[in-house]
Design a protein around this motif. Structure first.
Motif, PDB file in Angstrom:
ATOM      1  N   LYS A   3      35.169  31.314  27.723  1.00 47.69           N
ATOM      2  CA  LYS A   3      34.795  29.909  27.842  1.00 47.69           C
ATOM      3  C   LYS A   3      36.001  29.116  28.327  1.00 47.69           C
ATOM      4  O   LYS A   3      37.148  29.475  28.056  1.00 47.69           O
ATOM      5  CB  LYS A   3      34.370  29.338  26.488  1.00 47.69           C
ATOM      6  CG  LYS A   3      33.104  29.909  25.929  1.00 47.69           C
ATOM      7  CD  LYS A   3      32.793  29.247  24.594  1.00 47.69           C
ATOM      8  CE  LYS A   3      31.562  29.875  23.970  1.00 47.69           C
ATOM      9  NZ  LYS A   3      31.311  29.362  22.635  1.00 47.69           N
ATOM     10  N   LYS A   4      35.721  28.006  29.019  1.00 49.11           N
ATOM     11  CA  LYS A   4      36.748  27.041  29.393  1.00 49.11           C
ATOM     12  C   LYS A   4      36.443  25.740  28.671  1.00 49.11           C
ATOM     13  O   LYS A   4      35.303  25.277  28.676  1.00 49.11           O
ATOM     14  CB  LYS A   4      36.752  26.808  30.908  1.00 49.11           C
ATOM     15  CG  LYS A   4      37.232  27.992  31.701  1.00 49.11           C
ATOM     16  CD  LYS A   4      37.232  27.663  33.181  1.00 49.11           C
ATOM     17  CE  LYS A   4      37.666  28.880  33.988  1.00 49.11           C
ATOM     18  NZ  LYS A   4      37.602  28.592  35.436  1.00 49.11           N
ATOM     19  N   LEU A   5      37.471  25.173  28.061  1.00 44.38           N
ATOM     20  CA  LEU A   5      37.329  23.936  27.299  1.00 44.38           C
ATOM     21  C   LEU A   5      38.423  22.957  27.712  1.00 44.38           C
ATOM     22  O   LEU A   5      39.473  23.365  28.210  1.00 44.38           O
ATOM     23  CB  LEU A   5      37.450  24.218  25.794  1.00 44.38           C
ATOM     24  CG  LEU A   5      36.503  25.262  25.206  1.00 44.38           C
ATOM     25  CD1 LEU A   5      37.004  25.723  23.856  1.00 44.38           C
ATOM     26  CD2 LEU A   5      35.109  24.686  25.102  1.00 44.38           C
ATOM     27  N   ASP A   6      38.191  21.685  27.409  1.00 47.24           N
ATOM     28  CA  ASP A   6      39.185  20.650  27.696  1.00 47.24           C
ATOM     29  C   ASP A   6      40.147  20.420  26.535  1.00 47.24           C
ATOM     30  O   ASP A   6      41.097  19.651  26.668  1.00 47.24           O
ATOM     31  CB  ASP A   6      38.487  19.323  28.014  1.00 47.24           C
ATOM     32  CG  ASP A   6      37.675  19.389  29.291  1.00 47.24           C
ATOM     33  OD1 ASP A   6      38.051  20.149  30.201  1.00 47.24           O
ATOM     34  OD2 ASP A   6      36.655  18.679  29.369  1.00 47.24           O
ATOM     35  N   TYR A   7      39.900  21.057  25.401  1.00 47.78           N
ATOM     36  CA  TYR A   7      40.694  20.799  24.206  1.00 47.78           C
ATOM     37  C   TYR A   7      40.605  21.981  23.245  1.00 47.78           C
ATOM     38  O   TYR A   7      39.744  22.850  23.381  1.00 47.78           O
ATOM     39  CB  TYR A   7      40.221  19.513  23.512  1.00 47.78           C
ATOM     40  CG  TYR A   7      38.785  19.583  23.059  1.00 47.78           C
ATOM     41  CD1 TYR A   7      38.463  20.022  21.781  1.00 47.78           C
ATOM     42  CD2 TYR A   7      37.750  19.212  23.924  1.00 47.78           C
ATOM     43  CE1 TYR A   7      37.145  20.102  21.364  1.00 47.78           C
ATOM     44  CE2 TYR A   7      36.426  19.289  23.505  1.00 47.78           C
ATOM     45  CZ  TYR A   7      36.138  19.730  22.230  1.00 47.78           C
ATOM     46  OH  TYR A   7      34.823  19.810  21.824  1.00 47.78           O
ATOM     47  N   ILE A   8      41.484  21.969  22.260  1.00 51.32           N
ATOM     48  CA  ILE A   8      41.515  22.989  21.207  1.00 51.32           C
ATOM     49  C   ILE A   8      40.506  22.588  20.135  1.00 51.32           C
ATOM     50  O   ILE A   8      40.640  21.531  19.514  1.00 51.32           O
ATOM     51  CB  ILE A   8      42.930  23.098  20.596  1.00 51.32           C
ATOM     52  CG1 ILE A   8      43.951  23.471  21.665  1.00 51.32           C
ATOM     53  CG2 ILE A   8      42.946  24.093  19.438  1.00 51.32           C
ATOM     54  CD1 ILE A   8      45.397  23.304  21.223  1.00 51.32           C
TER      55      ILE A   8
END
Length: 180
Positions: A3-8
Motif C-alpha cells: 500500500k501507499k499512504l500519505d502518513y504513518i
C-alpha cells in the motif's frame, strides 16, 4: 500486498515502536549510495508525517554529508518476527548537531548518550508497505553494548577527536560540517 499512504497510521506507528533495527538510505547526486543499519532505541515518531532518529558516532558520517547535498532519505523497517511486513518511509531530512537548538529540543526524547552525533528529522511525504514474504524469521537476542562502552571509555574529548579524524567528510570527499 503493498500500500501507499500519505502518513504513518497508528498501526504502522505501533509496528515501528516494536522494531529493533531499521535501515537508512541517502545519496548525493554523484558518488556512492549509503545504507546504514540503526538500532539502540534511537527512533521516534513525532507525528504522522514527522520522525526523528538519533545518529550515534560511527566510523563514517555519510548521512550528514549526503543531506547537505540532497535532502532525500528513505527509512526501511522489516518484520523478522510474526507477520511479514516491509515498511518504507520516504521524505526530506535535515541533520541537527549539538550546536543547533532543534538538537536540544529533541534530545530529551532519547536516553542521554555521549556518542550522540546528530539528530535527524525526516518530514515524511510517502509511506509504503510491502509483503516481506521473503524476509527470514530471526530472533532478537539483545542490544549490543560495544558502541556505548567505547564512547564512555574515550569520553567527550575523545569523541570530538574521533570526529575530527573520521567524521569530517564522506568516503566520496563531501564535507559533513560536523564542526561548523
Amino acid at each position: 500486498m503493498g500500500k501507499k499512504l500519505d502518513y504513518i497510521t497508528q498501526e504502522l506507528k505501533d509496528f515501528i515502536e516494536t522494531q529493533k533495527i531499521y535501515f537508512v538510505a541517502t545519496a548525493a547526486a554523484e558518488g556512492r549510495v549509503n545504507i546504514s543499519p540503526k538500532g539502540a532505541d534511537s527512533f521516534r515518531v513525532i507525528n504522522k508525517n514527522k520522525v526523528i532518529w538519533l545518529n550515534l558516532t560511527g566510523s563514517g558520517n555519510e548521512t550528514a554529508a549526503h543531506l547537505l547535498k540532497n535532502d532525500r532519505m528513505t527509512i526501511m523497517f522489516c518484520s523478522f518476527e510474526k507477520r511479514p511486513l516491509i515498511l518504507r518511509l520516504y521524505g526530506k531530512a535535515k541533520a541537527y548537531h549539538k550546536r543547533d537548538q532543534e538538537f536540544h529540543n529533541y534530545s530529551n526524547l532519547f536516553e542521554e548518550n555521549i556518542g550522540a552525533r546528530q539528530i535527524i528529522e525526516v518530514k515524511i511525504d510517502l509511506v509504503q508497505t510491502s509483503c516481506g514474504f521473503a524476509v527470514p524469521f530471526m530472533d532478537f537476542k539483545e542490544e549490543r553494548t560495544a558502541l556505548n562502552a567505547w564512547s564512555n571509555q574515550i569520553g567527550e574529548q575523545g569523541i570530538i577527536a574521533y570526529w575530527k579524524n573520521k567524521n569530517t567528510e564522506s568516503i566520496d570527499g563531501f564535507e559533513t560540517k560536523i564542526f561548523e
